[in-house]
Design a protein around this motif. Structure first.
Motif, PDB file in Angstrom:
ATOM      1  N   ASP A 178       0.940  -1.152  -0.033  1.00  0.00           N
ATOM      2  CA  ASP A 178      -0.024   0.011  -0.061  1.00  0.00           C
ATOM      3  C   ASP A 178       0.792   1.256  -0.022  1.00  0.00           C
ATOM      4  N   ARG A 179       2.078   1.197   0.610  1.00  0.00           N
ATOM      5  CA  ARG A 179       3.109   2.331   0.885  1.00  0.00           C
ATOM      6  C   ARG A 179       4.143   1.682   0.033  1.00  0.00           C
ATOM      7  N   ILE A 180       4.688   2.822  -0.673  1.00  0.00           N
ATOM      8  CA  ILE A 180       6.276   2.474  -1.269  1.00  0.00           C
ATOM      9  C   ILE A 180       7.187   3.570  -0.845  1.00  0.00           C
ATOM     10  N   VAL A 181       8.510   3.233  -0.547  1.00  0.00           N
ATOM     11  CA  VAL A 181       9.528   3.906   0.319  1.00  0.00           C
ATOM     12  C   VAL A 181      10.468   3.912  -0.617  1.00  0.00           C
ATOM     13  N   MET A 188       0.169   8.297  -6.984  1.00  0.00           N
ATOM     14  CA  MET A 188       0.382   8.245  -5.764  1.00  0.00           C
ATOM     15  C   MET A 188       0.440   9.401  -4.930  1.00  0.00           C
ATOM     16  N   ARG A 189       0.137   9.314  -3.522  1.00  0.00           N
ATOM     17  CA  ARG A 189      -0.026  10.225  -2.690  1.00  0.00           C
ATOM     18  C   ARG A 189       1.385  10.530  -2.030  1.00  0.00           C
ATOM     19  N   PHE A 190       2.159  11.544  -2.146  1.00  0.00           N
ATOM     20  CA  PHE A 190       3.278  11.983  -1.801  1.00  0.00           C
ATOM     21  C   PHE A 190       3.243  12.161  -0.287  1.00  0.00           C
ATOM     22  N   LEU A 191       4.137  11.674   0.661  1.00  0.00           N
ATOM     23  CA  LEU A 191       4.025  11.695   1.999  1.00  0.00           C
ATOM     24  C   LEU A 191       5.494  12.557   2.433  1.00  0.00           C
ATOM     25  N   PRO A 192       5.373  12.904   3.871  1.00  0.00           N
ATOM     26  CA  PRO A 192       6.360  13.739   4.251  1.00  0.00           C
ATOM     27  C   PRO A 192       7.707  12.804   4.164  1.00  0.00           C
ATOM     28  N   THR A 193       8.831  13.409   3.501  1.00  0.00           N
ATOM     29  CA  THR A 193      10.178  13.009   3.366  1.00  0.00           C
ATOM     30  C   THR A 193      10.639  12.704   4.594  1.00  0.00           C
ATOM     31  N   PHE A 194      11.614  11.530   5.014  1.00  0.00           N
ATOM     32  CA  PHE A 194      12.440  11.456   6.315  1.00  0.00           C
ATOM     33  C   PHE A 194      13.635  11.632   5.693  1.00  0.00           C
ATOM     34  N   THR A 195      14.595  12.707   6.545  1.00  0.00           N
ATOM     35  CA  THR A 195      15.811  12.679   6.118  1.00  0.00           C
ATOM     36  C   THR A 195      16.845  12.846   7.460  1.00  0.00           C
ATOM     37  N   ALA A 196      17.963  12.338   7.094  1.00  0.00           N
ATOM     38  CA  ALA A 196      18.925  12.455   8.010  1.00  0.00           C
ATOM     39  C   ALA A 196      20.201  13.079   7.339  1.00  0.00           C
ATOM     40  N   GLN A 197      20.564  14.170   8.008  1.00  0.00           N
ATOM     41  CA  GLN A 197      21.594  15.229   7.116  1.00  0.00           C
ATOM     42  C   GLN A 197      22.848  15.146   8.105  1.00  0.00           C
ATOM     43  N   ASP A 231       9.246   4.432  12.655  1.00  0.00           N
ATOM     44  CA  ASP A 231       8.101   5.062  13.189  1.00  0.00           C
ATOM     45  C   ASP A 231       7.343   5.862  11.973  1.00  0.00           C
ATOM     46  N   HIS A 232       8.420   6.722  11.293  1.00  0.00           N
ATOM     47  CA  HIS A 232       7.660   7.391  10.137  1.00  0.00           C
ATOM     48  C   HIS A 232       7.330   6.559   9.153  1.00  0.00           C
ATOM     49  N   VAL A 233       7.666   5.350   8.816  1.00  0.00           N
ATOM     50  CA  VAL A 233       7.413   4.638   7.735  1.00  0.00           C
ATOM     51  C   VAL A 233       5.957   3.968   7.911  1.00  0.00           C
ATOM     52  N   VAL A 234       5.918   3.663   9.293  1.00  0.00           N
ATOM     53  CA  VAL A 234       4.501   2.939   9.544  1.00  0.00           C
ATOM     54  C   VAL A 234       3.489   4.205   9.920  1.00  0.00           C
ATOM     55  N   LYS A 235       3.704   5.103  10.280  1.00  0.00           N
ATOM     56  CA  LYS A 235       2.818   6.260  10.659  1.00  0.00           C
ATOM     57  C   LYS A 235       1.533   6.402   9.645  1.00  0.00           C
ATOM     58  N   VAL A 236       0.619   6.768  10.361  1.00  0.00           N
ATOM     59  CA  VAL A 236      -0.715   6.923   9.431  1.00  0.00           C
ATOM     60  C   VAL A 236      -0.888   8.515   9.224  1.00  0.00           C
ATOM     61  N   GLY A 284      -3.739   5.705  -6.041  1.00  0.00           N
ATOM     62  CA  GLY A 284      -4.231   5.388  -4.537  1.00  0.00           C
ATOM     63  C   GLY A 284      -3.097   4.825  -3.554  1.00  0.00           C
ATOM     64  N   LYS A 285      -2.019   4.437  -3.963  1.00  0.00           N
ATOM     65  CA  LYS A 285      -0.958   4.078  -3.215  1.00  0.00           C
ATOM     66  C   LYS A 285      -0.321   5.249  -2.425  1.00  0.00           C
ATOM     67  N   GLU A 286       0.607   5.267  -1.577  1.00  0.00           N
ATOM     68  CA  GLU A 286       1.386   6.016  -0.648  1.00  0.00           C
ATOM     69  C   GLU A 286       2.709   6.182  -1.109  1.00  0.00           C
ATOM     70  N   PHE A 287       3.473   6.963  -1.151  1.00  0.00           N
ATOM     71  CA  PHE A 287       4.787   7.291  -1.605  1.00  0.00           C
ATOM     72  C   PHE A 287       5.709   8.191  -0.680  1.00  0.00           C
ATOM     73  N   MET A 288       6.729   7.845  -0.127  1.00  0.00           N
ATOM     74  CA  MET A 288       7.754   8.619   0.653  1.00  0.00           C
ATOM     75  C   MET A 288       9.094   8.326   0.218  1.00  0.00           C
ATOM     76  N   LEU A 289      10.020   9.302   0.580  1.00  0.00           N
ATOM     77  CA  LEU A 289      11.326   9.113   0.597  1.00  0.00           C
ATOM     78  C   LEU A 289      11.884   9.240   1.822  1.00  0.00           C
ATOM     79  N   ALA A 290      13.019   8.173   2.056  1.00  0.00           N
ATOM     80  CA  ALA A 290      14.196   8.075   3.047  1.00  0.00           C
ATOM     81  C   ALA A 290      15.333   8.540   2.742  1.00  0.00           C
ATOM     82  N   ILE A 291      15.925   9.767   2.926  1.00  0.00           N
ATOM     83  CA  ILE A 291      17.226  10.342   2.279  1.00  0.00           C
ATOM     84  C   ILE A 291      18.248  10.460   3.435  1.00  0.00           C
ATOM     85  N   SER A 292      19.380   9.856   3.249  1.00  0.00           N
ATOM     86  CA  SER A 292      20.627  10.505   4.189  1.00  0.00           C
ATOM     87  C   SER A 292      21.550  11.223   3.115  1.00  0.00           C
TER      88      SER A 292
END
Length: 174
Positions: free
Chosen positions: A58-61, A140-149, A168-173, A98-106
């Motif tokens: 349902d969600r792609i990261v 897809m619905r673009f969700l907030p990006t998670f970053t570690a900089q 926590d961010h990846v499974v958050k509703v 209808g799927k959700e999409f987010m980024l996790a970037i370092s």
């Protein structure tokens, strides 16, 4: 909700942050971790397998280190192959709608380097516009990006905390 995390790091075993993220996400309920460089060392992507994985979630990261203001090359190749016209976009390309999409970037550079007037002149949000456009084009619905900089300066405790925060961010509703 089932989440698919596509990890795109060409040297994951040498990475401190992305390796910690991957290990933490691998033990997170309802999360499938899919390491692209491990699965496709020659770069030849199995279109049918990848599309089937997308359909099962349902969600792609997209998880990756920032490389030259974008993702490592295999993730771009994955997009070119898997997100095909008539399947992911176009008049009959509705498989991801209808799927959700987010980024996790370092990034090795600190957050202050990624802003107007900073060393790199552009914000992370500006640099990730192509991914946002991809999400829009594929429905897809673009969700907030998670970053570690600034990860080069992280302590082991900060790395572990970042991995927890990402999980926590990846499974958050949203």
């Amino acid at each position: 909700m089932k989440t698919l995390v596509l990890v795109a790091h060409p040297n994951l075993s040498q990475s401190v942050m992305n390796k910690a993220w991957t290990e933490r996400l691998s033990s997170t309920d309802h999360v499938t971790v899919h390491e692209l460089y491990k699965e496709y060392p020659t770069g030849e992507i199995d279109l049918e397998r990848e599309q089937a994985l997308l359909l099962q979630h349902d969600r792609i990261v997209f998880q990756f280190p920032l490389y030259w203001y974008s993702s490592p090359s295999l993730l771009k190749e994955w997009q070119d192959v898997v997100l095909a016209y008539g399947w992911a976009y176009g008049s009959s390309g509705t498989k991801l709608h209808g799927k959700e999409f987010m980024l996790a970037i370092s990034s090795g550079g600190p957050a202050s380097a990624y802003q107007a007037g900073g060393f790199n002149h552009y914000s992370m949000s500006e640099l990730t516009k192509p991914f946002q456009a991809m999400a829009n084009l594929t429905g897809m619905r673009f969700l907030p990006t998670f970053t570690a900089q600034g990860v080069r300066t992280f302590t082991p405790e900060q790395i572990a905390e970042s991995a927890k925060q990402l999980a926590d961010h990846v499974v958050k509703v949203y």
